[in-house]
Design a protein around this motif. Structure first.
Motif, PDB file in Angstrom:
ATOM      1  N   THR A  98      24.507  38.878   0.067  1.00  0.00           N
ATOM      2  CA  THR A  98      23.417  39.077   1.007  1.00  0.00           C
ATOM      3  C   THR A  98      23.651  38.225   2.255  1.00  0.00           C
ATOM      4  O   THR A  98      24.463  37.289   2.251  1.00  0.00           O
ATOM      5  CB  THR A  98      22.073  38.680   0.390  1.00  0.00           C
ATOM      6  N   ALA A  99      22.912  38.534   3.308  1.00  0.00           N
ATOM      7  CA  ALA A  99      23.006  37.734   4.526  1.00  0.00           C
ATOM      8  C   ALA A  99      22.594  36.288   4.260  1.00  0.00           C
ATOM      9  O   ALA A  99      23.178  35.354   4.829  1.00  0.00           O
ATOM     10  CB  ALA A  99      22.139  38.349   5.618  1.00  0.00           C
ATOM     11  N   ALA A 100      21.604  36.094   3.391  1.00  0.00           N
ATOM     12  CA  ALA A 100      21.161  34.731   3.059  1.00  0.00           C
ATOM     13  C   ALA A 100      22.275  33.954   2.358  1.00  0.00           C
ATOM     14  O   ALA A 100      22.466  32.752   2.608  1.00  0.00           O
ATOM     15  CB  ALA A 100      19.910  34.785   2.181  1.00  0.00           C
ATOM     16  N   GLU A 101      23.025  34.625   1.496  1.00  0.00           N
ATOM     17  CA  GLU A 101      24.139  33.957   0.805  1.00  0.00           C
ATOM     18  C   GLU A 101      25.279  33.655   1.771  1.00  0.00           C
ATOM     19  O   GLU A 101      25.897  32.577   1.701  1.00  0.00           O
ATOM     20  CB  GLU A 101      24.619  34.839  -0.348  1.00  0.00           C
ATOM     21  N   ILE A 102      25.561  34.574   2.682  1.00  0.00           N
ATOM     22  CA  ILE A 102      26.594  34.317   3.683  1.00  0.00           C
ATOM     23  C   ILE A 102      26.159  33.173   4.594  1.00  0.00           C
ATOM     24  O   ILE A 102      26.980  32.350   5.019  1.00  0.00           O
ATOM     25  CB  ILE A 102      26.881  35.589   4.503  1.00  0.00           C
ATOM     26  N   LEU A 103      24.861  33.101   4.905  1.00  0.00           N
ATOM     27  CA  LEU A 103      24.332  32.034   5.744  1.00  0.00           C
ATOM     28  C   LEU A 103      24.625  30.667   5.128  1.00  0.00           C
ATOM     29  O   LEU A 103      25.041  29.734   5.834  1.00  0.00           O
ATOM     30  CB  LEU A 103      22.831  32.209   5.946  1.00  0.00           C
ATOM     31  N   GLN A 104      24.416  30.513   3.842  1.00  0.00           N
ATOM     32  CA  GLN A 104      24.669  29.232   3.197  1.00  0.00           C
ATOM     33  C   GLN A 104      26.140  28.839   3.317  1.00  0.00           C
ATOM     34  O   GLN A 104      26.472  27.677   3.553  1.00  0.00           O
ATOM     35  CB  GLN A 104      24.238  29.295   1.732  1.00  0.00           C
ATOM     36  N   ASN A 105      27.010  29.817   3.158  1.00  0.00           N
ATOM     37  CA  ASN A 105      28.440  29.549   3.300  1.00  0.00           C
ATOM     38  C   ASN A 105      28.786  29.183   4.746  1.00  0.00           C
ATOM     39  O   ASN A 105      29.579  28.262   4.992  1.00  0.00           O
ATOM     40  CB  ASN A 105      29.234  30.781   2.860  1.00  0.00           C
ATOM     41  N   ALA A 106      28.180  29.879   5.715  1.00  0.00           N
ATOM     42  CA  ALA A 106      28.450  29.612   7.126  1.00  0.00           C
ATOM     43  C   ALA A 106      27.973  28.219   7.531  1.00  0.00           C
ATOM     44  O   ALA A 106      28.630  27.527   8.313  1.00  0.00           O
ATOM     45  CB  ALA A 106      27.785  30.671   7.996  1.00  0.00           C
ATOM     46  N   ILE A 107      26.824  27.807   6.990  1.00  0.00           N
ATOM     47  CA  ILE A 107      26.320  26.458   7.265  1.00  0.00           C
ATOM     48  C   ILE A 107      27.265  25.417   6.682  1.00  0.00           C
ATOM     49  O   ILE A 107      27.586  24.407   7.327  1.00  0.00           O
ATOM     50  CB  ILE A 107      24.894  26.285   6.700  1.00  0.00           C
ATOM     51  N   ALA A 108      27.744  25.669   5.460  1.00  0.00           N
ATOM     52  CA  ALA A 108      28.661  24.726   4.807  1.00  0.00           C
ATOM     53  C   ALA A 108      29.974  24.597   5.589  1.00  0.00           C
ATOM     54  O   ALA A 108      30.576  23.519   5.625  1.00  0.00           O
ATOM     55  CB  ALA A 108      28.947  25.179   3.378  1.00  0.00           C
ATOM     56  N   GLN A 109      30.398  25.676   6.241  1.00  0.00           N
ATOM     57  CA  GLN A 109      31.627  25.651   7.026  1.00  0.00           C
ATOM     58  C   GLN A 109      31.403  25.132   8.449  1.00  0.00           C
ATOM     59  O   GLN A 109      32.346  25.063   9.243  1.00  0.00           O
ATOM     60  CB  GLN A 109      32.213  27.070   7.100  1.00  0.00           C
ATOM     61  N   GLU A 110      30.136  24.800   8.766  1.00  0.00           N
ATOM     62  CA  GLU A 110      29.748  24.322  10.091  1.00  0.00           C
ATOM     63  C   GLU A 110      30.031  25.357  11.178  1.00  0.00           C
ATOM     64  O   GLU A 110      30.412  25.033  12.307  1.00  0.00           O
ATOM     65  CB  GLU A 110      30.436  22.990  10.416  1.00  0.00           C
ATOM     66  N   TYR A 111      29.809  26.638  10.817  1.00  0.00           N
ATOM     67  CA  TYR A 111      29.940  27.731  11.769  1.00  0.00           C
ATOM     68  C   TYR A 111      28.609  28.038  12.463  1.00  0.00           C
ATOM     69  O   TYR A 111      28.592  28.723  13.491  1.00  0.00           O
ATOM     70  CB  TYR A 111      30.415  29.002  11.073  1.00  0.00           C
ATOM     71  N   THR A 112      27.509  27.565  11.891  1.00  0.00           N
ATOM     72  CA  THR A 112      26.190  27.904  12.402  1.00  0.00           C
ATOM     73  C   THR A 112      25.185  26.845  11.981  1.00  0.00           C
ATOM     74  O   THR A 112      25.447  26.040  11.077  1.00  0.00           O
ATOM     75  CB  THR A 112      25.749  29.292  11.876  1.00  0.00           C
ATOM     76  N   ILE A 113      24.021  26.854  12.615  1.00  0.00           N
ATOM     77  CA  ILE A 113      22.915  25.978  12.225  1.00  0.00           C
ATOM     78  C   ILE A 113      21.782  26.780  11.613  1.00  0.00           C
ATOM     79  O   ILE A 113      21.301  26.472  10.530  1.00  0.00           O
ATOM     80  CB  ILE A 113      22.390  25.183  13.442  1.00  0.00           C
ATOM     81  N   ASN A 114      21.395  27.858  12.299  1.00  0.00           N
ATOM     82  CA  ASN A 114      20.259  28.675  11.849  1.00  0.00           C
ATOM     83  C   ASN A 114      20.632  30.123  11.526  1.00  0.00           C
ATOM     84  O   ASN A 114      19.765  30.936  11.253  1.00  0.00           O
ATOM     85  CB  ASN A 114      19.174  28.694  12.932  1.00  0.00           C
ATOM     86  N   GLY A 115      21.910  30.438  11.578  1.00  0.00           N
ATOM     87  CA  GLY A 115      22.342  31.816  11.341  1.00  0.00           C
ATOM     88  C   GLY A 115      22.969  32.450  12.559  1.00  0.00           C
ATOM     89  O   GLY A 115      23.573  33.515  12.474  1.00  0.00           O
ATOM     90  N   GLU A 116      22.831  31.801  13.736  1.00  0.00           N
ATOM     91  CA  GLU A 116      23.438  32.318  14.960  1.00  0.00           C
ATOM     92  C   GLU A 116      24.962  32.352  14.800  1.00  0.00           C
ATOM     93  O   GLU A 116      25.548  31.522  14.114  1.00  0.00           O
ATOM     94  CB  GLU A 116      23.049  31.452  16.162  1.00  0.00           C
TER      95      GLU A 116
END
Length: 269
Positions: A98-116
């Motif tokens: 899901t987008a929410a699961e991808i968001l958690q991974n993106a935050i962990a990789q420091e690719y995003t803060i809020n999903g942007e």
């Protein structure tokens, strides 16, 4: 700078079109994709309700069928918060993850803060990770104009694209210097009787299938130069890549090319 004019207001729906109720909690005012379409306009697509409505609302191939048209019938997902890029990626993956699961991974990789997602490079890295089981070269980062033979050939071969662009009030491509940056998933194409090339798109702000001229999308993608605080999120901090939207890690003249989806592609014509 070229000017992209917004399409004229759509005509009233012909008799027989019944819009489903909006999804509870969604932030879009657009109706979701509909079924049970009837009427003469765009009648060549009556067996494909989402395509029929998309062409009707965008006044594409109203009375003359296209020479060629094919697309993936990808279920729409409405974004929650400023997650348009992650939501488009989740649609590509059929909602898993899901987008929410991808968001958690993106935050962990420091690719995003809020999903942007203001970096095509960062979204490419996420896409490549989630397509790891699809073989070598399942996706690649495209640099340059979208209005080119490479992109057209990819779409003709059944490929897809993740594309950043400026979204107008009706979500169509426009030229706002990147101030309304948004992401879309291109799931197919259409070539009209005059060989004008259109793309068929999904994105997180509507359930309707979008139909846009490729040259409009290309110009919009090429004008992504600078960040502007989104009006809907005045108090959120957003992460920009080094060099900003117009830099080598940004969005300008960048897109992600995907060789194809596991779903069956619909060859309409």
């Amino acid at each position: 700078m070229p000017h992209i004019s917004a399409p004229p207001p759509p005509p009233p729906l012909p008799s027989g079109i019944k819009a489903a109720a909006p999804v509870a909690g969604s932030r879009t005012k657009d109706p979701p994709a509909v079924i049970n379409i009837s009427g003469d306009e765009c009648g060549w697509a009556w067996e494909y309700p989402e395509l029929h409505l998309g062409c009707y609302l965008n006044r594409v191939c109203q009375y003359t069928p296209p020479k060629r048209c094919q697309y993936y019938s990808v279920p729409s997902i409405l974004q929650v918060g400023p997650t348009c890029g992650l939501t488009a990626l989740s649609m590509l993956l059929n909602g898993n993850p899901t987008a929410a699961e991808i968001l958690q991974n993106a935050i962990a990789q420091e690719y995003t803060i809020n999903g942007e997602m203001f970096s095509a490079q960062y979204l490419y890295e996420l896409t490549r990770k989630h397509l790891h089981g699809h073989g070598h070269g399942a996706c690649q980062l495209h640099e340059g104009r979208l209005e080119c033979d490479k992109v057209k050939e990819l779409l003709r071969a059944g490929g897809c694209l993740l594309v950043p662009y400026d979204a107008d009030v009706n979500h169509a491509p426009c030229l706002k210097s990147g101030h309304r940056a948004h992401w879309a998933l291109i799931v197919g194409y259409l070539a009209d009787a005059h060989d004008k090339f259109y793309v068929l798109a999904r994105h997180g702000k509507t359930r309707n299938l979008a139909v846009w001229p490729l040259d409009d999308l290309s110009e919009s993608n090429a004008n992504l130069r600078e960040f502007a605080q989104p009006k809907g999120y005045p108090d959120l901090a957003f992460l920009q890549p080094p060099g900003g939207l117009g830099g080598s890690l940004g969005l300008r003249e960048r897109a992600i090319l995907i060789n194809g989806l596991p779903q069956q592609i619909l060859h309409v014509r």
